[in-house]
Motif scaffolding. Structure first.
Motif, PDB file in Angstrom:
ATOM      1  N   ASN A  50       0.810  -1.211   0.000  1.00 42.19           N
ATOM      2  CA  ASN A  50       0.000   0.000   0.000  1.00 42.19           C
ATOM      3  C   ASN A  50       0.847   1.267   0.000  1.00 42.19           C
ATOM      4  O   ASN A  50       0.341   2.349   0.305  1.00 42.19           O
ATOM      5  N   ASN A  51       2.104   1.132  -0.374  1.00 43.24           N
ATOM      6  CA  ASN A  51       3.025   2.261  -0.372  1.00 43.24           C
ATOM      7  C   ASN A  51       2.800   3.114  -1.629  1.00 43.24           C
ATOM      8  O   ASN A  51       3.050   2.644  -2.738  1.00 43.24           O
ATOM      9  N   PRO A  52       2.357   4.364  -1.486  1.00 41.35           N
ATOM     10  CA  PRO A  52       2.046   5.187  -2.661  1.00 41.35           C
ATOM     11  C   PRO A  52       3.280   5.661  -3.419  1.00 41.35           C
ATOM     12  O   PRO A  52       3.170   6.124  -4.556  1.00 41.35           O
ATOM     13  N   TYR A  53       4.455   5.548  -2.795  1.00 44.27           N
ATOM     14  CA  TYR A  53       5.673   6.050  -3.423  1.00 44.27           C
ATOM     15  C   TYR A  53       6.362   5.017  -4.308  1.00 44.27           C
ATOM     16  O   TYR A  53       7.320   5.350  -5.009  1.00 44.27           O
ATOM     17  N   LEU A  54       5.887   3.789  -4.286  1.00 40.98           N
ATOM     18  CA  LEU A  54       6.529   2.728  -5.054  1.00 40.98           C
ATOM     19  C   LEU A  54       5.745   2.455  -6.323  1.00 40.98           C
ATOM     20  O   LEU A  54       4.563   2.100  -6.274  1.00 40.98           O
ATOM     21  N   GLY A  55       6.392   2.589  -7.467  1.00 41.30           N
ATOM     22  CA  GLY A  55       5.711   2.391  -8.740  1.00 41.30           C
ATOM     23  C   GLY A  55       5.242   0.970  -8.959  1.00 41.30           C
ATOM     24  O   GLY A  55       4.304   0.731  -9.723  1.00 41.30           O
ATOM     25  N   GLY A  65      -4.072   3.658  -4.562  1.00 38.71           N
ATOM     26  CA  GLY A  65      -3.345   4.558  -3.668  1.00 38.71           C
ATOM     27  C   GLY A  65      -3.784   6.002  -3.816  1.00 38.71           C
ATOM     28  O   GLY A  65      -3.696   6.795  -2.868  1.00 38.71           O
ATOM     29  N   LYS A  66      -4.308   6.360  -4.998  1.00 35.05           N
ATOM     30  CA  LYS A  66      -4.695   7.751  -5.251  1.00 35.05           C
ATOM     31  C   LYS A  66      -6.009   8.139  -4.591  1.00 35.05           C
ATOM     32  O   LYS A  66      -6.342   9.333  -4.555  1.00 35.05           O
ATOM     33  N   VAL A  67      -6.787   7.188  -4.117  1.00 38.56           N
ATOM     34  CA  VAL A  67      -8.006   7.547  -3.380  1.00 38.56           C
ATOM     35  C   VAL A  67      -7.797   7.416  -1.879  1.00 38.56           C
ATOM     36  O   VAL A  67      -8.705   7.720  -1.093  1.00 38.56           O
ATOM     37  N   ILE A  68      -6.611   6.972  -1.463  1.00 40.69           N
ATOM     38  CA  ILE A  68      -6.262   6.917  -0.039  1.00 40.69           C
ATOM     39  C   ILE A  68      -5.380   8.099   0.325  1.00 40.69           C
ATOM     40  O   ILE A  68      -5.650   8.829   1.286  1.00 40.69           O
ATOM     41  N   PHE A  69      -4.321   8.291  -0.453  1.00 37.36           N
ATOM     42  CA  PHE A  69      -3.354   9.358  -0.186  1.00 37.36           C
ATOM     43  C   PHE A  69      -3.570  10.495  -1.181  1.00 37.36           C
ATOM     44  O   PHE A  69      -3.607  10.277  -2.386  1.00 37.36           O
TER      45      PHE A  69
END
Length: 550
Positions: A50-55, A65-69
């Motif tokens: 769930n890491n938004p920084y990892l492609g 990830g774009k609707v969480i962070f």
């Protein structure tokens, strides 16, 4: 148009509150309506991250990830190219775009109930500044400071051409992430770790489907859609079937014969192609015959049918680019007065006259160059890229019939194509542009030697090199006054028109397939407030605008 930055709060929170809808939070799903299934064609995604920084995390691959962070602001890649403050109540750049000032939105809570503050914004960017998080977006941060609700971020270089990268950087909660030892590798799957400010929260994760529930305390107001299901199908064919039958509701995909395979299956099935500042572009190797002659490149520019690219290769999912400057309609206001209204068209007589004046002749139907050799070349596109494979065939036909040029269609695998474009061993390829939301994207992609490192090209595959243009590109990117940027554009566009280093064919679109059976309020050609691509940051904005149908 230039990427427009909103300098003050625009009442986003008030505008996002939905009125007259049956929607509620995730705790009241029965009263809200149907879930939306968001699909991708990427095959099985077997590992949760769930890491938004990892492609390569599942949050990035699926897009959830774009609707969480969320991020400070949303930059529209289409329509008016405008910027809407989001987690920030306002965002403001200084004159040379080396400093961003953002005011944290008040009244926002993380999904675990903790207050969101300016310190969370600062912490998120500090991860990059301190080297704890890899600077994969080339933010090049100099310093981060907090004063009350205001965060000031200084950069070592101008971010005029990278505004979206900065503003779309996802903000994470300091109270959780300060204990994450390595944000470059941590999957963020521990109990209570997937915490964001976004409209949805993670509900369940399996290898078949990921479910998110509406955040009942979302700062943007009540949400009509109670639940999101993210599913990945094996390929585009399976995805198309799922969309046509209503098994999936929303996706981003190029669907061949879209009218017959998708739209005709249900009147509620919709498709939106949103033009961007990028473009599908013919890149030519300027270092070798036949493309080392500007006259030949100019003749091609008067022969290639951009509308056929749009209508046949892209099946209408694009917008032809005819301006001699190579800029599409979204960037009309960046065309300097000298070239305003000047456009190419299919004019074979003009193309042949250009070639004749440059010493070319014909033997029968075949074009012969000034050295007495037949003109031929290959165009390379990876096999399976159906739209550009079709364009290869169109170009071969157009150039053979119009100019007598023998065009060979080359369709290697990705690896062979990638190596040739980097190393400069191709003759011509079709490729995309760096999309910066302004004219810089085209011109740096086509003419900037900065992309050539250790003999390998990341853009400027034709290896154009003119010191005056390089200086003008740097001025455009770093200027503190519009007048300086306009003067640089005049130099760049003159060089582009005279040299024709690349030939843009049509605006590179963001695609979205969706249905209106249960919800309305989607982006449209009449209201392009965002693209309909669910993998883009504006998915949060779209979900706040959706309302029950009927």
């Amino acid at each position: 148009m230039r990427l427009r930055t909103t300098l003050a709060a625009v009442g986003v929170a008030a505008a996002l509150v939905l009125t007259g809808c049956a929607g509620g939070g995730g705790s009241d799903a029965d009263s809200a309506g149907a879930a939306l299934t968001i699909a991708k064609p990427d095959g099985a995604i077997t590992t949760e991250s769930n890491n938004p920084y990892l492609g390569d995390s599942s949050a990035s691959k699926y897009g959830y990830g774009k609707v969480i962070f969320e991020s400070l602001a949303l930059v529209n890649p289409t329509g008016d190219l405008g910027t809407t403050p989001w987690l920030a109540e306002s965002v403001e750049w200084n004159d040379d775009y080396t400093q961003l000032t953002a005011v944290a939105r008040s009244g926002v809570k993380w999904s675990d109930g903790e207050d969101f503050t300016a310190d969370d914004i600062a912490f998120s960017f500090d991860q990059v500044l301190d080297g704890k998080l890899n600077d994969t977006n080339a933010l090049d941060i100099k310093s981060v400071a907090v004063d009350g609700d205001t965060v000031t971020i200084d950069f070592n270089s101008s971010k005029y051409t990278q505004q979206a990268r900065v503003l779309h950087f996802q903000i994470v909660p300091e109270h959780i992430w300060k204990d994450i030892e390595d944000p470059n590798t941590d999957p963020v799957t521990g109990e209570g770790q997937a915490v964001g400010t976004g409209p949805y929260v993670l509900d369940s994760w399996t290898t078949e489907s990921v479910t998110l529930a509406a955040n009942p305390d979302y700062w943007g107001g009540e949400l009509a859609v109670p639940e999101l299901h993210y599913v990945s199908y094996g390929d585009n064919a399976a995805l198309t079937t799922a969309l046509a039958t209503g098994e999936a509701d929303w996706a981003q995909a190029f669907i061949p014969q879209i009218q017959d395979s998708y739209l005709s299956a249900d009147p509620d099935n919709k498709f939106l192609a949103s033009p961007t500042a990028g473009a599908g572009t013919l890149f030519m190797n300027l270092q070798t015959k036949p493309f080392n002659d500007p006259a030949l490149r100019q003749a091609l520019a008067w022969t290639i049918d951009r509308q056929a690219y749009v209508d046949i290769a892209r099946e209408g999912a694009s917008e032809a680019i005819w301006s001699v400057t190579g800029l599409g309609a979204l960037l009309d206001d960046e065309i300097v007065p000298e070239y305003a209204g000047q456009s190419y068209e299919v004019d074979i007589d003009k193309a042949r006259q250009i070639l004749t004046d440059a010493g070319y002749t014909w033997q029968g139907e075949n074009l012969i160059d000034p050295d007495g050799e037949p003109v031929s070349f290959s165009i390379s596109v990876p096999a399976g890229w159906s739209d550009w494979n079709t364009e290869q065939a169109l170009l071969a036909e157009e150039l053979k019939e119009g100019l007598g040029i023998e065009v060979k269609v080359d369709q290697p695998d990705w690896g062979g194509w990638d190596a040739a474009r980097q190393e400069g061993t191709f003759q011509a390829i079709i490729h995309w542009l760096e999309d910066t939301g302004n004219a810089y994207g085209l011109y740096t992609s086509a003419m900037d030697p900065k992309w050539i490192v250790d003999g390998k090209a990341a853009f400027n595959f034709g290896r154009f090199d003119d010191p005056a243009v390089t200086t003008a590109l740097n001025t455009y990117a770093n200027a503190s006054a519009d007048a300086d940027r306009d003067a640089a554009l005049a130099v760049i566009e003159k060089a582009f028109v005279e040299n024709v280093p690349v030939i843009p064919l049509g605006a590179h679109p963001l695609l979205g397939e969706f249905n209106t059976r249960n919800y309305v309020g989607w982006p449209s050609e009449d209201d392009p407030y965002a693209s309909a691509d669910p993998t883009q940051p504006a998915i949060a904005q779209i979900l706040t605008k959706l309302q029950p149908a009927g």
